[in-house]
Design an enzyme around this catalytic site. Structure first.
Site, mmCIF file in Angstrom:
data_model
loop_
_atom_site.group_PDB
_atom_site.id
_atom_site.type_symbol
_atom_site.label_atom_id
_atom_site.label_comp_id
_atom_site.label_asym_id
_atom_site.label_seq_id
_atom_site.Cartn_x
_atom_site.Cartn_y
_atom_site.Cartn_z
ATOM 1 N N ASP A 351 0.771 -1.055 -0.613
ATOM 2 C CA ASP A 351 -0.079 -0.405 -0.329
ATOM 3 C C ASP A 351 0.467 1.607 -0.516
ATOM 4 O O ASP A 351 0.032 2.164 -0.634
ATOM 5 C CB ASP A 351 -0.605 0.135 0.771
ATOM 6 C CG ASP A 351 -1.723 1.136 0.896
ATOM 7 O OD1 ASP A 351 -2.306 1.407 0.263
ATOM 8 O OD2 ASP A 351 -1.876 1.876 2.350
ATOM 9 N N ASP A 354 2.818 1.803 -3.706
ATOM 10 C CA ASP A 354 1.808 2.308 -4.685
ATOM 11 C C ASP A 354 2.530 3.741 -4.870
ATOM 12 O O ASP A 354 2.059 4.361 -6.120
ATOM 13 C CB ASP A 354 0.561 1.414 -4.580
ATOM 14 C CG ASP A 354 -0.458 2.099 -3.171
ATOM 15 O OD1 ASP A 354 -0.001 2.879 -2.634
ATOM 16 O OD2 ASP A 354 -1.445 1.645 -3.650
ATOM 17 N N ASP A 372 -6.686 3.662 -4.200
ATOM 18 C CA ASP A 372 -6.120 3.697 -2.170
ATOM 19 C C ASP A 372 -6.770 4.008 -1.795
ATOM 20 O O ASP A 372 -6.653 2.913 -0.135
ATOM 21 C CB ASP A 372 -4.677 4.254 -3.353
ATOM 22 C CG ASP A 372 -3.384 4.185 -1.952
ATOM 23 O OD1 ASP A 372 -3.075 3.595 -1.387
ATOM 24 O OD2 ASP A 372 -3.943 6.073 -1.311
ATOM 25 N N ASP A 376 -8.660 0.573 0.808
ATOM 26 C CA ASP A 376 -7.555 0.710 2.548
ATOM 27 C C ASP A 376 -8.956 0.331 3.657
ATOM 28 O O ASP A 376 -8.899 -0.154 4.341
ATOM 29 C CB ASP A 376 -6.826 1.838 3.134
ATOM 30 C CG ASP A 376 -5.419 2.796 1.916
ATOM 31 O OD1 ASP A 376 -4.862 1.166 1.447
ATOM 32 O OD2 ASP A 376 -5.459 3.665 2.143
#
Length: 535
Positions: A351, A354, A372, A376
């Site tokens: 995470d 990226d 994103d 999450d």
């Protein structure tokens, strides 16, 4: 797009002649160490064209022919007043951001990117005066340093840093005052190197001050730089002009072939790729992310960039690892919990990768930002469900009803916290900042500006604002800084808490940790939001 203006007429020397004798135009200086040995101007023009297909160069009539190229346009100007008026004409009515660069700049691509991507409405590149260690100041200098700044007299700075007069006073994050051969500054401590970036909302102000300064051109000296004058005008119009240094990147103004050769040798000692990689890591990350992820995740990002992976592909890897983690937790076994802990840790690593990949490779997109932000939460809540399912399957907590209740409370708490963060952020963006004091350009020294700034500072040190400022200043101490980062329970700390408690304890401990820490974080955050709303 960012509009780019190159200033082809450098200021007159206030320092000794350039290394190698007479100054030369950037269009006549060759960068011998670069492929194809381009001129300094051709290299800078190519860098500018990456932002603006038709960059504008303002040059003296006798030099204009040397600056003409198949792309870009050249505007002739007889003197500094003409430079200012030409710049005003170039930006008036523009709807793009603006980058101003001296044509004699030798600069890293990454530094241009860092300047233009800054969120501040205006940003200038500066260099502070460097004092050699062990140098002894004379008695007069020592006495000057002992005089409080409130009692110091404004001065026309004659100290030279990198061939430019040191006539700028900078604060912690912005430029406080700028001087010229006419405008005196109280205790200058930096030099404006030349690059200046402005958001389009400030361009009308820039055009206005440029025209006003053009009418005052007879008051300035040959050493006064166009960007120095423009920054003076912006600061005195109440525009907050941020400042940044070169840090681990290279910038130098070159006035001769010998200086260019020396600068290239110095530039070769800088690792631009390493700086770019370091800049791909967000400076505002939490404690866990900073010390247990970003120390190596940036190298994964570079590896991915060199193999053509996109940020969205890395996001999908992170999502897959998060779902596998939820599946491992749902088995209800000890080994499943350990595997789930490892998987959620690496889901968080990717995470981070990226975003770092997007910043390193300059690959940004609306879809990626949405993926994103959305997934999450999806990964986090999927793991909550996996933990609750695992607790039910294991039979460790009876029918698991109590654990499911804790899971729902944890989900609700995080949802409310994110809602508060989002709503406050949206409202705070609409809140007008406290205006900075202004000062007429015809005033010869900055004492009225300094006094107005002191009054503004004093007014902000009382009541709620004073309390907030005290807490902000406490962040200068590293333990307080990291404690504040951790108390808000960012995603790195949440995933770490899940991994550790699930691997070594059980889902109930995990959810209780999330609820207690999350509750403290929500209370702290809400209190801060309320105080800032009242300030």
């Amino acid at each position: 797009m960012t509009r780019v203006v190159l200033l082809g007429a450098p200021p007159g020397p206030i320092s000794p002649p350039p290394l190698g004798g007479q100054p030369a135009l950037p269009a006549a200086i060759t960068l011998k160490s670069l492929p194809g040995a381009p001129t300094a101007y051709d290299r800078l023009l190519a860098q500018a064209a990456a932002l603006d297909p038709e960059p504008t160069t303002i040059a003296r009539p006798g030099d204009a022919a040397a600056y003409r190229r198949p792309y870009g346009r050249v505007v002739e100007s007889p003197d500094i007043a003409g430079d200012l008026r030409a710049l005003a004409d170039a930006v008036e009515g523009a709807e793009d951001n603006l980058l101003i660069l001296p044509a004699d700049s030798l600069i890293h691509d990454e530094l241009i990117y860092q300047i233009t991507k800054a969120k501040r409405g205006a940003l200038a590149l500066v260099a502070r005066e460097q004092r050699e260690e062990g140098d002894e100041q004379d008695e007069n200098a020592q006495e000057t340093e002992l005089v409080p700044i409130e009692e110091a007299e404004p001065e026309i700075g004659q100290t030279v840093v990198e061939g430019l007069p040191m006539r700028t006073r900078i604060g912690r994050s912005r430029i406080v005052s700028v001087g010229t051969a006419y405008h005196a500054v109280t205790r200058p401590n930096a030099v404006l190197l030349g690059p200046l970036h402005l958001h389009q909302r400030h361009l009308q102000t820039l055009a206005e001050v440029a025209r006003e300064l053009a009418d005052m051109a007879h008051l300035f000296g040959p050493e006064d730089d166009v960007t120095e004058l423009l920054t003076l005008g912006l600061v005195r119009r109440g525009v907050s002009v941020g400042r940044r240094g070169r840090r681990d990147l290279f910038f130098r103004r070159i006035r001769s072939q010998a200086e260019a050769d020396e600068a290239q040798a110095e530039m070769a000692g800088y690792n631009e790729d390493r700086a770019r990689l370091n800049n791909a890591v967000k400076g505002a990350d939490g404690f866990f992310t900073t010390f247990f992820v970003s120390t190596y995740s940036r190298f994964i990002a570079r590896w991915a960039a060199r193999r053509g992976l996109t940020p969205n592909q890395v996001t999908l890897i992170s999502i897959a690892l998060g779902l596998l983690s939820a599946g491992a937790f749902s088995t209800g076994t000890r080994w499943g919990a350990v595997a789930g802990a490892l998987l959620i840790y690496f889901a968080f690593v990717f995470d981070c990768v990226d975003g770092q990949l997007a910043r390193y490779a300059r690959k940004f997109g609306v879809l990626g930002a949405w993926l994103d932000a959305t997934f999450d939460r999806f990964k986090e809540y999927a793991v909550f469900v996996g933990l609750a399912v695992g607790a039910t399957v294991s039979g460790q907590f009876g029918d698991g009803e109590g654990v499911w209740t804790l899971a729902l409370v944890a989900i609700a708490l995080q949802s409310v916290k994110h809602l508060l963060d989002f709503s406050f952020g949206a409202a705070n963006r609409r809140k007008a900042p406290i205006p900075l004091p202004t000062l007429d350009l015809t005033v010869a020294d900055d004492r009225p500006l300094r006094e107005a700034l002191e009054e503004r500072r004093a007014s902000r040190n009382t009541g709620v604002r004073g309390l907030l400022k005290l807490w902000t200043n406490a962040g200068k101490f590293r333990p307080v800084h990291w404690a504040r980062k951790m108390i808000v329970f960012p995603i790195g700390e949440r995933f770490a808490a899940i991994a550790i408690t699930a691997a070594f304890f059980n889902p109930r401990v995990t959810f209780l940790t999330l609820i207690v820490w999350g509750g403290v974080a929500a209370t702290y955050t809400l209190t801060g939001r309320l105080l800032r709303s009242l300030a």
